[in-house]
Write a protein that holds these residues in place. Sequence first.
Motif, PDB file in Angstrom:
ATOM      1  N   ASP A 245       0.810  -1.219   0.000  1.00  0.00           N
ATOM      2  CA  ASP A 245       0.000   0.000   0.000  1.00  0.00           C
ATOM      3  C   ASP A 245       0.838   1.262   0.000  1.00  0.00           C
ATOM      4  OD1 ASP A 245      -2.937  -0.328   0.078  1.00  0.00           O
ATOM      5  OD2 ASP A 245      -2.366  -1.855   1.515  1.00  0.00           O
ATOM      6  N   GLN A 256      -2.964   9.314   3.214  1.00  0.00           N
ATOM      7  CA  GLN A 256      -3.590   8.450   4.215  1.00  0.00           C
ATOM      8  C   GLN A 256      -2.964   8.626   5.595  1.00  0.00           C
ATOM      9  OE1 GLN A 256      -6.027   6.040   3.328  1.00  0.00           O
ATOM     10  NE2 GLN A 256      -6.057   7.034   1.344  1.00  0.00           N
ATOM     11  N   LYS A 259      -5.237   8.593   8.754  1.00  0.00           N
ATOM     12  CA  LYS A 259      -5.872   7.289   8.943  1.00  0.00           C
ATOM     13  C   LYS A 259      -4.860   6.269   9.457  1.00  0.00           C
ATOM     14  CE  LYS A 259      -9.552   7.099   5.546  1.00  0.00           C
ATOM     15  NZ  LYS A 259      -9.789   6.625   4.185  1.00  0.00           N
ATOM     16  N   ARG A 260      -3.687   6.266   8.832  1.00  0.00           N
ATOM     17  CA  ARG A 260      -2.667   5.287   9.211  1.00  0.00           C
ATOM     18  C   ARG A 260      -2.203   5.514  10.647  1.00  0.00           C
ATOM     19  NH1 ARG A 260      -4.098   3.193   5.030  1.00  0.00           N
ATOM     20  NH2 ARG A 260      -2.789   2.705   3.222  1.00  0.00           N
ATOM     21  N   THR A 263      -4.745   4.064  12.878  1.00  0.00           N
ATOM     22  CA  THR A 263      -4.683   2.602  12.898  1.00  0.00           C
ATOM     23  C   THR A 263      -3.541   2.120  13.784  1.00  0.00           C
ATOM     24  OG1 THR A 263      -5.288   2.788  10.582  1.00  0.00           O
ATOM     25  CG2 THR A 263      -4.772   0.593  11.377  1.00  0.00           C
ATOM     26  N   ALA A 281       1.089   0.690  10.647  1.00  0.00           N
ATOM     27  CA  ALA A 281      -0.337   0.589  10.349  1.00  0.00           C
ATOM     28  C   ALA A 281      -0.598  -0.440   9.259  1.00  0.00           C
ATOM     29  CB  ALA A 281      -0.866   1.950   9.926  1.00  0.00           C
ATOM     30  N   GLU A 282       0.250  -0.437   8.227  1.00  0.00           N
ATOM     31  CA  GLU A 282       0.027  -1.388   7.140  1.00  0.00           C
ATOM     32  C   GLU A 282       0.246  -2.823   7.613  1.00  0.00           C
ATOM     33  OE1 GLU A 282       2.458   0.232   4.034  1.00  0.00           O
ATOM     34  OE2 GLU A 282       1.051   1.883   3.814  1.00  0.00           O
ATOM     35  N   MET A 285      -2.822  -3.744   9.343  1.00  0.00           N
ATOM     36  CA  MET A 285      -3.906  -3.995   8.397  1.00  0.00           C
ATOM     37  C   MET A 285      -3.775  -5.364   7.761  1.00  0.00           C
ATOM     38  SD  MET A 285      -4.038  -0.246   6.703  1.00  0.00           S
ATOM     39  CE  MET A 285      -4.148  -0.838   5.043  1.00  0.00           C
ATOM     40  N   TYR A 286      -2.565  -5.698   7.341  1.00  0.00           N
ATOM     41  CA  TYR A 286      -2.333  -6.998   6.696  1.00  0.00           C
ATOM     42  C   TYR A 286      -2.572  -8.132   7.681  1.00  0.00           C
ATOM     43  CZ  TYR A 286      -0.081  -4.236   3.052  1.00  0.00           C
ATOM     44  OH  TYR A 286       0.166  -3.327   2.083  1.00  0.00           O
ATOM     45  N   ARG A 288      -4.538  -8.097  10.273  1.00  0.00           N
ATOM     46  CA  ARG A 288      -5.978  -8.231  10.532  1.00  0.00           C
ATOM     47  C   ARG A 288      -6.705  -8.850   9.348  1.00  0.00           C
ATOM     48  NH1 ARG A 288      -6.612  -2.445  13.451  1.00  0.00           N
ATOM     49  NH2 ARG A 288      -5.884  -3.111  15.488  1.00  0.00           N
ATOM     50  N   ALA A 289      -6.186  -8.573   8.135  1.00  0.00           N
ATOM     51  CA  ALA A 289      -6.826  -9.128   6.945  1.00  0.00           C
ATOM     52  C   ALA A 289      -6.500 -10.604   6.770  1.00  0.00           C
ATOM     53  CB  ALA A 289      -6.398  -8.345   5.718  1.00  0.00           C
TER      54      ALA A 289
END
Lengths: 353, 306
Positions: A245, A256, A259-260, A263, A281-282, A285-286, A288-289
Amino acid sequence: MNNEIVACFPQWANYSHAFKYLFEHGFDVKYMTPPPITKRTLELGSKNSPDYVCAPFKYCLGCYIEALQNGANCLMQIFGACRLNYYGELSEQILRDMGYNFHFFNMANIKWTSPRSIMENLRVVNPEVSLVKVVKALPTTLRIIKVIDKFDNYIRHNVGFEVKEGEMESVYKEFSDKLDNLKNGRELSKLAKTYYKKIKQVQLNKPAKTYKVGMVGDYYTVQEPFSNYFMEKELAKMGMEVYRDMNLTNTLVHNQWKKRKKTAKKYAKYSMGATANFTVAETLMYARAGMDGIIQVKSFGCTPEIDAMPVLQNISRDYKIPVLHFSFDSQTSETGVKTRLEAFYDMVVARQK
Amino acid sequence: MKIGIPRALLYYKNEKLWTTFFDELGVEYIISPETNKEIVNAGANLAIDETCLPTKILLGHIDWLKDKCDMVFLPRVATAHGYGMCTKFLAQTDLVSNTFREHKLKLVFYNIDKRGTKAEYKAFKKMGKFLGFKRSQIKFAFFTAKQAQLYYEMFRTQNQERILQESKKNKVLVLAHAYNIADAFIGEPIVRALKQLDCEPIIAEYCDAKTCIKASTEISKTLPWAYNKHLVGAVSLLKDKVDGIVILTTFPCGPDSMVNEMIMHKVKNVPILVLTMDAQDATAGIETRLESYVDIINFKKERENE
């Protein structure tokens, strides 16, 4: 010096098309697409830069030298939140002491609150620059960046599952050749539409369950394929879906940052400088995904990324997701990288069973 | 309640400010001892390999403190004198709380995020309230502490100016961050060695910060880091008054890696020695290098006198 101005920005992912549009249509100067990075570029760069400066500086300096040898006479550098802020002045000084003669457009020089300072600095590129033209060219430039990122993302997710190898790349090459000769914004929409269709028509052989891996890291190393030894390609060859990302769309066009930062709050309360919060943050995110693994790439000695590493290790422990750290300098061996990637792949596969 | 102050990084910049502030408020505190080999090793074990030496030392100090106090004092400072800072100062609270997560380490800190003169006071006020003090108490303590720090720095500066004028010895400008030059592991051996070689070490850190920052534009215009601006300014102010410059860096300091190169490119007629320190101590090697460096200075002086 020749009167014709030839501008050049160091090689950085596929964004040279966007810069080309901005400089040819906005600044009214010729733009030279920087020569692709080779071993020689890196050698030239590291020979002339300080010992333990971060690797992107070495790449940029090498690019500058090659561009100057090829006939460019106007170089530029952006500004940033870390050492990147000082890249411009130092590389200008080094190149001047090497005996080159050129203009240098250093964005770190600009005081953004003063219109006079902005104009003065823009005139470094072209003494007869028209601000109206530059501003008019900006929206299309940003759109080009978005289109490039959209294509890159699609390729990153799917290139590992091509039926006929190299098909996507040839479509992309055709597209980028046409992108270089872009005349206006309207043409861009048409071009993007046709080629997006074309690239979607490339036959894929995607299994129902694929291994997904997220890439995080410092701004330059994660984006420029040469500086991470074409890691994305290598991963795709193993049949992995690569997610990343960190690109210009997420940092410049639609920033972003807020937002980041939000997070990342659970692990990093404050801004940790430069891309560290993005990385944290990324990664979150990864994780959690439900991705299968995360790879962090960075240049040696990148302070913000080093500070993010203990946080990534904590996330790895909490979410039970493997995180692999890569640190690149000018002398990392290619085979070493490959071996570690293969081991990482084997581990990811073994964990699923 | 007992607060532990690690003797690392920002401590050397705000020594008197912190201690006076806590003294005035009557908060009990302990300061970790001078850096020694054990502390460096403990820090190196806790840190990522590539972390810079001062951060490793900071982690070592916190490791020493963690069982001896209730809270560790570790501020986050994002700007100084209106300029930016190295990202390690921005990240240090988050870095430490993540590194010591298993120990449930409690941190107490102030956070200077905005520019301006009042930002520091506001940050201290917030911290004081967290510690449970009244506004008037905090105000008095802060301004007393600020004055103590100011006088301490002024005294240092004046003392050095007097030395600079009076001393007949070889004057060597030592360029190092506050947390390097005053550290017992990094800077002190170098200063001692210089004194033994019959030189007068002039510490760049002791020059007045504001004048230095103003003067730094002579060497570099877009330099983003406040502490480096201070040092570079000292070079442009003193380069004609000293006989040599010793740059003391720790491996792999981000800002220094670039600023040193800039100084080498801009300052031409003064002999410059760059010493890089890392977690392995090898004082013998450094002493030899300093000896030959001082020989060069003497040789150059003799030539000029002839």
